[in-house]
Every structure is written in C-alpha cells, then in structure tokens.
Write an enzyme that holds these catalytic residues in place. Structure first.
Site, short mmCIF file in Angstrom:
data_model
loop_
_atom_site.label_atom_id
_atom_site.label_comp_id
_atom_site.label_asym_id
_atom_site.label_seq_id
_atom_site.Cartn_x
_atom_site.Cartn_y
_atom_site.Cartn_z
N SER A 1 0.89 -1.00 -0.12
CA SER A 1 0.56 -0.02 0.13
C SER A 1 0.62 0.54 0.12
O SER A 1 1.94 1.16 -0.29
CB SER A 1 -1.16 0.27 1.04
OG SER A 1 -1.37 1.11 1.11
N LYS B 1 -5.18 3.20 -3.11
CA LYS B 1 -4.47 3.16 -1.98
C LYS B 1 -5.55 2.53 -1.22
O LYS B 1 -5.51 1.54 0.01
CB LYS B 1 -3.01 3.61 -2.12
CG LYS B 1 -2.13 3.38 -2.79
CD LYS B 1 -1.75 1.56 -3.07
CE LYS B 1 -0.33 1.77 -3.59
NZ LYS B 1 0.48 0.27 -4.16
C1 HXC Z 1 -1.99 13.00 -16.50
C2 HXC Z 1 -1.73 10.80 -16.94
C3 HXC Z 1 -0.41 10.20 -17.16
C4 HXC Z 1 0.46 11.63 -16.23
C5 HXC Z 1 -1.08 8.58 -17.92
N1 HXC Z 1 -2.38 9.52 -17.58
N2 HXC Z 1 -0.09 9.20 -17.63
N3 HXC Z 1 -2.54 11.64 -16.83
N4 HXC Z 1 -0.49 12.75 -16.24
N5 HXC Z 1 1.08 11.83 -16.47
C6 HXC Z 1 -3.75 9.54 -18.20
C7 HXC Z 1 -3.84 9.09 -19.64
O1 HXC Z 1 -4.04 10.04 -20.38
C8 HXC Z 1 -4.85 8.37 -20.49
O2 HXC Z 1 -5.81 8.73 -19.49
C9 HXC Z 1 -5.05 7.44 -19.02
O3 HXC Z 1 -3.68 7.54 -17.96
C10 HXC Z 1 -4.53 6.41 -19.20
O4 HXC Z 1 -3.12 6.18 -19.84
P1 HXC Z 1 -2.37 5.18 -20.80
O5 HXC Z 1 -0.97 5.33 -20.60
O6 HXC Z 1 -3.05 4.90 -22.06
O7 HXC Z 1 -2.68 3.87 -19.61
P2 HXC Z 1 -1.51 2.61 -18.92
O8 HXC Z 1 -0.31 2.12 -20.00
O9 HXC Z 1 -2.52 1.55 -18.97
O10 HXC Z 1 -0.77 3.12 -17.70
C11 HXC Z 1 -0.58 4.23 -17.62
C12 HXC Z 1 0.47 4.32 -16.34
C13 HXC Z 1 1.04 3.01 -16.49
C14 HXC Z 1 -0.68 4.61 -15.04
C15 HXC Z 1 0.93 6.03 -15.87
O11 HXC Z 1 2.38 3.73 -17.11
C16 HXC Z 1 2.44 3.50 -14.70
O12 HXC Z 1 1.72 3.95 -13.53
N6 HXC Z 1 3.45 3.51 -14.83
C17 HXC Z 1 3.83 3.70 -14.16
C18 HXC Z 1 4.52 2.89 -13.04
C19 HXC Z 1 5.02 2.30 -11.68
O13 HXC Z 1 6.16 3.63 -11.45
N7 HXC Z 1 4.76 2.26 -11.02
C20 HXC Z 1 5.55 2.28 -9.41
C21 HXC Z 1 4.52 3.22 -8.87
S1 HXC Z 1 5.16 3.88 -7.21
P3 HXC Z 1 -6.52 9.64 -21.48
O14 HXC Z 1 -8.34 10.24 -20.69
O15 HXC Z 1 -5.92 10.57 -21.65
O16 HXC Z 1 -7.26 7.92 -22.01
C22 HXC Z 1 3.87 3.80 -5.76
C23 HXC Z 1 4.16 3.94 -5.08
C24 HXC Z 1 3.08 5.22 -4.10
O17 HXC Z 1 2.57 3.32 -6.09
C25 HXC Z 1 3.82 5.67 -3.49
C26 HXC Z 1 4.62 6.97 -3.99
C27 HXC Z 1 5.47 7.99 -1.94
#
Ligand code: HXC
Length: 261
Positions: free
Chosen positions: A147, A165
């Site tokens: 989480s 989360k």
């Molecule tokens: C705004 C965004 C965006 C951004 C994607 N979207 N990136 N909106 N700012 N930077 C929007 C897109 O415009 C789209 O909406 C929708 O999200 C889906 O985007 P896709 O690229 O088609 O989705 P997908 O390829 O399925 O996944 C995208 C993703 C994913 C969610 C961004 O690739 C991702 O998160 N990758 C990073 C993985 C990661 O780093 N995981 C670790 C997490 S750390 P529209 O409306 O345009 O269709 C964590 C810890 C938390 O969770 C605690 C931190 C301190």
C-alpha cells in the site's frame, strides 16, 4: 543482509506469486523471499521487465518463474496463477505490488487517468486475491498487499493513487475478516518514501529530497531492504497471529506532518 537477520530458510518450501515483481520495491521483496528459501513467480505487464530480476534471482541461487500478465485482466491473472501452479506445484503466498503512478492535479486529471490507477492498484489486487483464493485456501496461505501512506492525509497531485491505495487497505481488512476462517492471513505494508525506486525518482523533485529527508523522524529515506525485511517478517510464521494489519514502514514520516520546527 537479510540472511544475517532471519533464521536460515525460514520460507523454505513456500511458493510466492509476486505482482509488479520485476522492479523496485516488489522486485526487492521477490528477491528477498528467495534468499529466505521461497520459490517465486514474478509477474508484470512486460516480459522484458521480468527477465532481469528473474536472472538476478537465479544467479543468486534462487528459483524464479517469470510470467507476463496485466493485473487489470482477470483472465490473464488466472492464466499466470495456473502457470505458476504448473511450474511449482502450488502457491502459498501472494504479494500484490503492481501499481500505477504519476503526478497530476485533480483539476487536470481525466476520468480515465483516475480509473487507470484504480484499476491497476485496487481492481488488480482484488483480481489476484480472487483468482488465488482456492489455492490459498488449500494451502492455508496468505496475502501481502503493498500500500502507501499517501491517503492517511491529503496528498497533492495524488488523488488517484490515494483513492486506489485506500481501496487496497479496505481489501486487506475485508479479506482478513472473510478469509481468516480458511486459515488465510491478509496483511499489508505501507512504505514511506523509499530511495532508489522508480516512484521516488519520478515523483519527488531532486531539490526537495534533502529537505524532506530531514523532516523524517529517523532522518533518512527508507531503503528497499527495509521493506524486504518487513515482508519477510509478515510472510513468516513469526506473524502467525497477525491478520488485517497494514504495517507502516516509513521511519515515522507520515506522523510528523504536524512538526513545524
Ligand atoms: C496525467 C496521465 C499521465 C500523466 C497517464 N495518464 N499518465 N494523466 N498525467 N502523467 C492518463 C492518460 O492520459 C490516460 O487518460 C490514462 O491515464 C491511461 O493512460 P495510458 O498510458 O493509456 O495507460 P497505461 O499504459 O495502461 O498506464 C499508464 C500508467 C502506467 C498508469 C501511467 O504506465 C504507470 O503508472 N506506470 C508507472 C509504473 C510505476 O512507476 N509504478 C510504481 C508506482 S510507485 P486519457 O483520459 O488521456 O485516456 C507507487 C508508490 C506510491 O505506487 C507512493 C509514492 C510516495
């Protein structure tokens, strides 16, 4: 390092299915569990992201199976679970670590952007738990959900992740209550800011790092190893009566929000 803290082979004969297990925190957790004697199956969307961690584990003497699946797709999750059972004969533990994240203000975020992160984190966690239920019931297994602490307070530019989360924490508590009678324990870990993760690199501007580290009561960011140790503990028999808990591993960071001096 883990080997010096825990008794040797405390997870021997355990088979663990880890989502998001190719990189970052969950990659470290997968590797650490194999150091404790477990066999792991790691899964994420892209096979190429899994191979590097699978090789690291194998070079380290561990057993690792890599199978690609998008946790949003229930059929793909079922397939990955079935393939893991074919490979290792069973699953005892599920670690839900697959997560999406990006910084975006609520007023700029699209409905699909919000839903995408909820689908990966929350629905993905449910999908894996649901698909693994019969196997976990058979083996008196357990679930560990990764989480965050973002939703304990209000975190700017993280409404989507905070909502996702919060949902994961609800899943931890609900399943702990519903599935305890089957001998399945369900717990979580809420990491604070952890160094050397993709999340930190992308979410925390370089110039704010030092300032934030000093605000953490333990005066440092977490390390992936800190989360690995918490995961090993919760997956071990030492945690046999712990159920429905999300263990915060953040050096006291979120509690210190009201520290203005
Ligand atoms: C705004 C965004 C965006 C951004 C994607 N979207 N990136 N909106 N700012 N930077 C929007 C897109 O415009 C789209 O909406 C929708 O999200 C889906 O985007 P896709 O690229 O088609 O989705 P997908 O390829 O399925 O996944 C995208 C993703 C994913 C969610 C961004 O690739 C991702 O998160 N990758 C990073 C993985 C990661 O780093 N995981 C670790 C997490 S750390 P529209 O409306 O345009 O269709 C964590 C810890 C938390 O969770 C605690 C931190 C301190």
């Amino acid at each position: 390092m883990n080997k010096n803290i825990f008794a040797e082979n405390i997870l021997k004969n355990k088979v663990v299915f880890v989502t998001g297990g190719g990189t970052g925190i969950t990659g470290g957790v997968a590797r650490a569990l194999t150091e404790m004697g477990a066999k792991v199956s790691i899964t994420s969307r892209k096979q190429e992201n899994l191979e590097s961690m699978a090789n690291t584990i194998r070079e380290n003497g561990g057993e690792c199976f890599a199978v690609a699946a998008d946790v949003r797709d229930f059929a793909a999750v079922e397939n990955a679970i079935n393939k893991t059972i074919e490979q290792f004969g069973k699953i005892d533990i599920v670690v839900n670590g697959a997560a999406g994240n990006f910084l975006c203000e609520a007023k700029e975020l699209s409905s699909n952007g919000f839903g995408t992160v909820v689908d990966i984190d929350t629905k993905g966690t449910f999908n894996v738990c649901r698909a693994a239920f019969e196997e976990l019931k058979k083996n008196q297994g357990q679930i560990l959900n990764i989480s965050a602490t973002l939703h304990y307070l209000g975190t700017p530019m993280q409404i989507h992740v905070s909502a996702a989360k919060a949902g994961v924490d609800a899943i931890t508590r609900n399943l702990a209550v519903e599935w305890g009678k089957y001998g399945i324990r369900v717990n979580g870990i809420a990491p604070g800011p952890i160094e050397d993760t993709e999340g930190m690199k992308r979410l925390l501007p370089e110039q704010l790092k030092e300032k934030l580290a000093k605000k953490i009561p333990l005066q440092r960011f977490g390390k992936i190893n800190d989360i690995e140790n918490a995961a090993v503990f919760l997956c071990s028999d030492a945690a046999n009566y712990i159920n429905g808990v999300t263990l915060v591993v953040d050096g006291g960071q979120w509690l210190s929000a009201n520290t203005f001096m």
